[in-house]
Structures are given as structure tokens and as C-alpha cells.
Design an enzyme around this catalytic site. Structure first.
Site, short mmCIF file in Angstrom:
data_model
loop_
_atom_site.label_atom_id
_atom_site.label_comp_id
_atom_site.label_asym_id
_atom_site.label_seq_id
_atom_site.Cartn_x
_atom_site.Cartn_y
_atom_site.Cartn_z
N MET A 1 21.56 34.99 19.22
CA MET A 1 21.56 36.31 18.97
C MET A 1 20.44 37.01 19.48
SD MET A 1 20.98 37.90 14.95
CE MET A 1 22.80 38.18 14.52
N SER A 2 20.32 37.98 20.05
CA SER A 2 19.10 38.44 20.81
C SER A 2 17.80 39.00 19.49
CB SER A 2 19.35 39.81 21.74
OG SER A 2 20.14 39.26 22.65
N GLN A 3 16.68 39.14 20.20
CA GLN A 3 15.61 39.54 19.24
C GLN A 3 15.93 41.06 18.77
OE1 GLN A 3 12.27 40.28 21.84
NE2 GLN A 3 11.14 40.31 20.12
#
Ligand code: SAH
Length: 218
Positions: A65-67
Site C-alpha cells: 500500500m503506497s505511502q
């Protein structure tokens, strides 16, 4: 120890203040959406306590999951007003799709890994993001039967923007994608005009690879 919903809400608000607003995310609608969407609900149990930290997080199957900051930058670049039909390639956890769902009228999101696609679909349903359709397929070919899209977001790294996606972008539409090599990319924003595609370059980033027909061949 399990955190309460109230505690998670506070963490989300703090994330918005210290990681997003403080670093120049100025679209109030994006900030509000990210304070509102329960990021921890899209993570495996073991990762939840890290949900609002300033980092990408593992979601299984070798994917991430992206930052939060990267989600905010990409969403802000999309410039959503509320009435758009959006296509996302790379559903992953479903978190980015949930943020888009709050800011647009209809979201289609495509994931190539069956287990992730299934889990994200269930989470999006469970949490009430009813305007999102989550599909399992190779997103590099887009979703021709639902085209054109007002906005397209690619959340996996690609050597170049897959042609079917620019074809399926509406005139006046915006596409955002991380373009580069395997280990480093630049966010590219493309606007489709009557005269053709206009491209601008933005933040450096690192995403997992976009596989499939018009992505990286394994
Ligand atoms: N947007 C996600 C994070 C994306 S990680 C989130 O909010 O959690 C990138 C995802 O793209 C991974 O889950 C990976 O499996 C998926 N992916 C890679 N190639 C793809 C393709 N051709 N079509 C659809 N999804 C793809």
C-alpha cells in the site's frame, strides 16, 4: 493491544497535518478525504498499528500500500471535482480506490493478483464504498467497455504509459502514472487535449512493477 476507532481517527488527522498539509498538499478535498478514509481497515491485522505512519506497508503477495504522501500527491494531481468517472490500475489494498471514491462519482479499479482483488473488493463493500467496482484483470489493457474515463491513475511502475490507457482517456481528461525503470520512477501527468497529449513531470517515486501485456514482461 488493539486501538479503538477513535484513536485511529486521531492518527488519521495527525497524518494529514504532519505528512500531507505540512509538505504542501493544499487540495482541501484531498486532505479531508484522507482524514476520513480508515486506512487501517485496508491492511492485514498485523500491519494496522502502522497504518498512519509515513511509509508504504506490505499487504501480502509481495505488494504494498503506497505511502500516504504518495497517495495524496497522485490524488491531488488528478484534480477531481466530484463528477468524474475514474479508472485505477493496481487496486492493491483498495485504499487509493476508497480515497477516489469519496472525491469522484464512479471508480473502476483493476488488480491482476486474484487474492488481492478479492480482498479489496470485500473491504470496499464492507466499508460502504458503493461507487467502486473492483475487477480482477490485466489493467494495462484498460477497461474498453467502460471508456472513456475522465481520470486514470496507474499505481504501479511502468516503463511507459500503456497506450490503451491514453486511448481510453476522455478529451480534457487527466492521467497520472509512475514512469521509469524498475527501481526509480517519476510521476507523469498527462492531459488529453484535442491537439494531443500534454505531459508534465512531478515527484520522484518508487512503485512495485506494473506487469501484464503493456507493462513489464516477467
Ligand atoms: N493502489 C494500491 C497500491 C498499489 S501496489 C493501494 O492503494 O493499496 C500496485 C498493485 O498493482 C499491486 O497490487 C499489483 O499486484 C498490481 N498490478 C501490477 N500489475 C498490474 C496489472 N497489469 N493490472 C492490474 N494490477 C496490477
Amino acid at each position: 493491544m488493539y486501538l479503538t476507532d477513535g484513536h485511529y481517527r486521531e492518527l488519521a488527522q495527525e497524518m494529514v497535518r504532519s505528512q500531507l498539509a505540512a509538505r504542501g498538499i493544499h487540495d482541501k478535498k484531498v486532505l479531508d478525504a484522507m482524514a476520513d478514509v480508515p486506512r487501517h481497515e485496508f491492511l492485514p491485522e498485523a500491519e494496522r498499528k502502522m497504518a498512519y505512519e509515513d511509509m508504504a506497508l506490505p499487504i501480502g503477495e509481495g505488494q504494498t500500500m503506497s505511502q500516504p504522501y504518495m497517495v495524496a500527491v497522485m490524488t491531488q494531481l488528478l484534480d477531481l471535482h466530484g463528477n468524474e468517472k475514474v479508472l485505477e490500475i493496481g487496486t492493491g489494498s483498495g485504499y487509493q480506490a476508497a480515497v477516489l471514491s469519496v472525491l469522484a462519482s464512479e471508480v473502476f479499479t483493476i488488480e491482476i493478483v486474484p487474492d488481492l482483488a478479492g480482498r479489496a473488493r470485500l473491504d470496499l463493500q464492507r466499508l460502504g464504498y458503493g461507487n467502486v467496482t473492483a475487477l480482477m484483470a490485466d489493467g494495462t489493457i484498460g477497461l474498453p467497455e467502460k471508456a472513456p474515463f475522465d481520470r486514470i491513475i496507474v499505481t504501479a511502475a511502468t516503463p511507459s504509459v500503456p497506450e490503451p490507457l491514453t486511448e481510453q482517456l476522455a478529451e480534457g481528461g487527466v492521467l497520472v502514472a509512475p514512469v521509469g525503470d524498475r527501481w526509480s520512477q517519476t510521476l507523469v501527468r498527462i492531459i488529453k487535449t484535442r491537439e494531443g497529449l500534454q505531459q508534465t513531470l512531478h515527484t520522484k517515486c518508487v512503485f512495485v512493477p506494473l506487469l501484464g501485456k503493456y507493462g513489464w514482461q516477467e
